[in-house]
Design a protein around this motif. Structure first.
Motif, short mmCIF file in Angstrom:
data_model
loop_
_atom_site.label_atom_id
_atom_site.label_comp_id
_atom_site.label_asym_id
_atom_site.label_seq_id
_atom_site.Cartn_x
_atom_site.Cartn_y
_atom_site.Cartn_z
N ILE A 33 0.84 -1.20 0.00
CA ILE A 33 0.00 0.00 0.00
C ILE A 33 0.87 1.24 0.00
O ILE A 33 1.85 1.32 0.75
CB ILE A 33 -0.93 -0.01 1.23
CG1 ILE A 33 -1.93 -1.17 1.10
CG2 ILE A 33 -1.65 1.32 1.40
CD1 ILE A 33 -2.68 -1.51 2.37
N VAL A 46 -8.79 10.62 0.36
CA VAL A 46 -8.07 9.37 0.58
C VAL A 46 -7.08 9.23 -0.57
O VAL A 46 -7.47 9.14 -1.73
CB VAL A 46 -9.06 8.18 0.58
CG1 VAL A 46 -8.30 6.86 0.58
CG2 VAL A 46 -9.98 8.26 1.77
N GLY A 49 -3.51 3.56 -1.59
CA GLY A 49 -4.16 2.37 -2.11
C GLY A 49 -3.13 1.30 -2.41
O GLY A 49 -1.93 1.57 -2.46
N MET A 207 -12.88 4.75 5.04
CA MET A 207 -11.56 4.56 4.45
C MET A 207 -10.48 5.16 5.34
O MET A 207 -10.65 6.24 5.89
CB MET A 207 -11.48 5.26 3.09
CG MET A 207 -12.56 4.85 2.13
SD MET A 207 -12.34 3.17 1.57
CE MET A 207 -10.97 3.43 0.46
N SER A 208 -9.37 4.46 5.41
CA SER A 208 -8.24 4.98 6.16
C SER A 208 -7.41 5.91 5.28
O SER A 208 -7.28 5.68 4.08
CB SER A 208 -7.36 3.83 6.65
OG SER A 208 -6.16 4.35 7.17
N LYS A 209 -6.83 6.92 5.92
CA LYS A 209 -5.96 7.83 5.16
C LYS A 209 -4.51 7.46 5.34
O LYS A 209 -3.62 8.06 4.73
CB LYS A 209 -6.18 9.28 5.63
CG LYS A 209 -7.56 9.79 5.24
CD LYS A 209 -7.81 11.19 5.75
CE LYS A 209 -9.22 11.59 5.35
NZ LYS A 209 -9.63 12.87 5.88
N CYS A 212 -3.86 0.19 6.52
CA CYS A 212 -4.89 -0.81 6.84
C CYS A 212 -4.36 -1.64 8.01
O CYS A 212 -3.36 -2.34 7.86
CB CYS A 212 -5.15 -1.68 5.62
SG CYS A 212 -6.36 -2.97 5.90
N VAL A 223 -8.46 0.07 3.17
CA VAL A 223 -7.68 0.66 2.09
C VAL A 223 -7.98 -0.17 0.83
O VAL A 223 -7.91 -1.39 0.87
CB VAL A 223 -6.17 0.61 2.39
CG1 VAL A 223 -5.36 1.13 1.20
CG2 VAL A 223 -5.84 1.44 3.64
N GLY A 330 -4.20 -4.57 0.38
CA GLY A 330 -5.41 -3.76 0.34
C GLY A 330 -6.62 -4.62 0.02
O GLY A 330 -6.52 -5.83 -0.17
#
Lengths: 402, 86
Positions: A33, A46, A49, A207-209, A212, A223, A330
């Motif tokens: 990621i 976000v 990824g 969603m995480s910034k 994960c 993510v 992810g």
């Protein structure tokens, strides 16, 4: 009842462009990621990824093919090629007629939709490329795999959001088991990492910034990833007769519906699917050594999933291992179960359990052995792979060592 | 319309209640607003005031944005609107 084995595996994802590279990354607990490199990323909140990097479509496909192959189709074709090459099968005559392809996807050709909406709405053009429809349709990947390999039996696409791949592989398993086909190419593919794809997920606020971190008390959400996984499922007698190398045996499958909420998962629905898969496999729960978790890294999933595993296994829940490889590659949404099945095969064949990386803080509501941060050597005889989708659709596969 | 009036209107719509039936000391739970309703309310607030609300559904209790009651939301949004104008 006929038995079903896996004789080929292929993948492309954020951890590697093939199975050996992906498994090596899982053994090393590497994170795929990173910062997203896509158009208009500055307008996203976000910005991370599990993107497939170092990928040049022109290295694999010609101009005419690229005009027809969305990125999700390209990923499916590359994964299927790797899997079928390993299986060493060629499809003609009766075998071709008895072989099919069932793939999962959620967004299908979402990048193609995104690009072409941009053309007509933002750029104000009144004309799009003539192949937009055959490129974006959800069954494009399955159809191109069937065309490339002459698979003329039952073929279709399954879309059940995050459980698409598991539902697809479950179908492939049942088709062989009950005699509808002898060989099935199956798995899933997803490529949603375009502006519209990420923007839509942003809206849900799950969603995480940064990372994960499944099962970790300081988790901050999921993510997105992208890529594909493909497998050759084959009737055991057929595989043995030709002396094929068997990677693992698929022994059970179950699917359930929560019939409750469009996004919130249910412990009962998940537990019923887990128990159902073991029942279908006639697998005593004490035999299960490893579960590849759905493990999205959202509070809703992780707590519900751990409670479901505890419910399904009782005291044995404390002696099995449960890890989420989404922490590394992810969440591939409709392709995720396929890439995660690789971790299951690695556990059975190599005795290496892929870790849950990014694990930092114990969460009392996820108090299981989540194989934190480092892969572990352990001999396991049977494993499960969980997938619990938005919409409350659950699909669990059971595998055992060859 | 004040910030408070707008927010009560948005929350009332989510809760399928009359504006007069929403009181400032109530929590979203009291009003029967679930997690999806909350995310939709925040979207409506962002659109209405043209602000970014710092809220992650994974850890609502740890978000910088206080959603413990209607009053808390009003106060938080007033702060965000001020910060945006500054």
């Amino acid at each position: 009842m006929r038995r079903v084995v896996i004789t080929g595996a292929g993948t492309i994802n954020a951890l590697g462009h093939n199975v050996p590279d992906t498994l090596e990354a899982m053994r090393e607990g590497r994170c795929g990621i990173g910062e997203l490199e896509i158009r208009d990323v500055d307008r996203l909140s976000v910005k991370i990824g599990g993107q497939v990097r170092g990928y040049d479509e022109h290295a694999h496909f010609n101009r005419q093919q690229i005009a027809l192959y969305d990125r999700f189709t390209q990923f499916a074709l590359l994964s299927a090629s790797e899997a079928i090459s390993q299986a060493g099968l060629t499809f003609f005559g009766e075998l071709a007629a008895r072989s099919g392809v069932v793939l999962g996807t959620s967004g299908g050709g979402l990048s193609t939709q995104d690009e072409n909406y941009r053309v007509v709405y933002e750029d104000g053009k009144n004309r799009v490329h003539p192949f937009v429809v055959p490129k974006l349709m959800n069954n494009a990947a399955a159809s191109h795999v069937s065309m490339q390999w002459n698979l003329k039996g039952p073929s279709f696409t399954v879309a059940t959001a995050c459980a698409s791949s598991n539902h697809a592989m479950g179908q492939a398993f049942q088709m062989i088991r009950y005699g509808l086909a002898d060989v099935m190419v199956t798995g899933g593919s997803e490529s949603m990492l375009c502006f519209g794809g990420v923007k839509a997920w942003e809206g849900l606020r799950v969603m995480s910034k940064d990372a994960c971190r499944p099962f970790s008390a300081n988790r901050s959400g999921m993510v997105q990833g992208e890529g594909a996984g493909a497998f050759v499922f084959e009737e055991m007698g057929h595989a043995k007769a030709r002396g094929a190398e068997i990677l693992a045996e698929v022994i059970g499958f179950a699917m359930t519906s929560d019939a409750a909420d469009i996004v919130m998962p249910s412990k009962q629905g998940a537990a019923r699917a887990i128990k159902g898969a073991m029942q279908d496999a006639r697998l005593p729960k004490e035999k299960v050594g490893y579960i590849n978790a759905h493990g999205t890294g959202t509070a809703a999933n992780d707590k519900t999933e751990c409670a479901a595993v505890a419910d399904a296994f009782g005291p044995h829940a404390d002696s099995l291992m449960l890890s989420s490889t989404k922490s590394m590659h992810g969440h591939l949404i409709g392709g995720t179960g396929a890439v995660e099945l690789l971790a299951c095969i690695m556990a059975l064949r190599e005795g290496v359990i892929a870790p849950t990386i990014g694990y930092e803080e114990h969460d009392p509501e996820c108090a299981l052995d989540v194989v934190p941060n480092e892969a572990r050597e352990a001999k396991v005889d049977a494993v499960l792979s969980n997938a619990f989708a938005f919409g409350g659709l659950n699909a669990v596969l059971a595998l055992k060592a060859a | 319309m004040t910030v408070q009036e707008k927010i009560v209107e948005i929350i009332a719509e989510q809760a399928v209640l009359e504006v007069g039936d929403v009181s400032l000391d109530q929590s979203l739970d009291d009003l029967g607003i679930d997690s999806l309703g909350l995310v939709e309310s925040i979207f409506a607030i962002e659109e209405e005031f043209d602000i970014q609300v710092p809220f992650n559904a994974n850890e609502p209790e740890n978000s910088e944005f206080d959603i413990s009651s209607v009053q808390a939301i009003v106060t938080a949004v007033e702060g965000l609107v001020r910060a945006q104008k500054a």
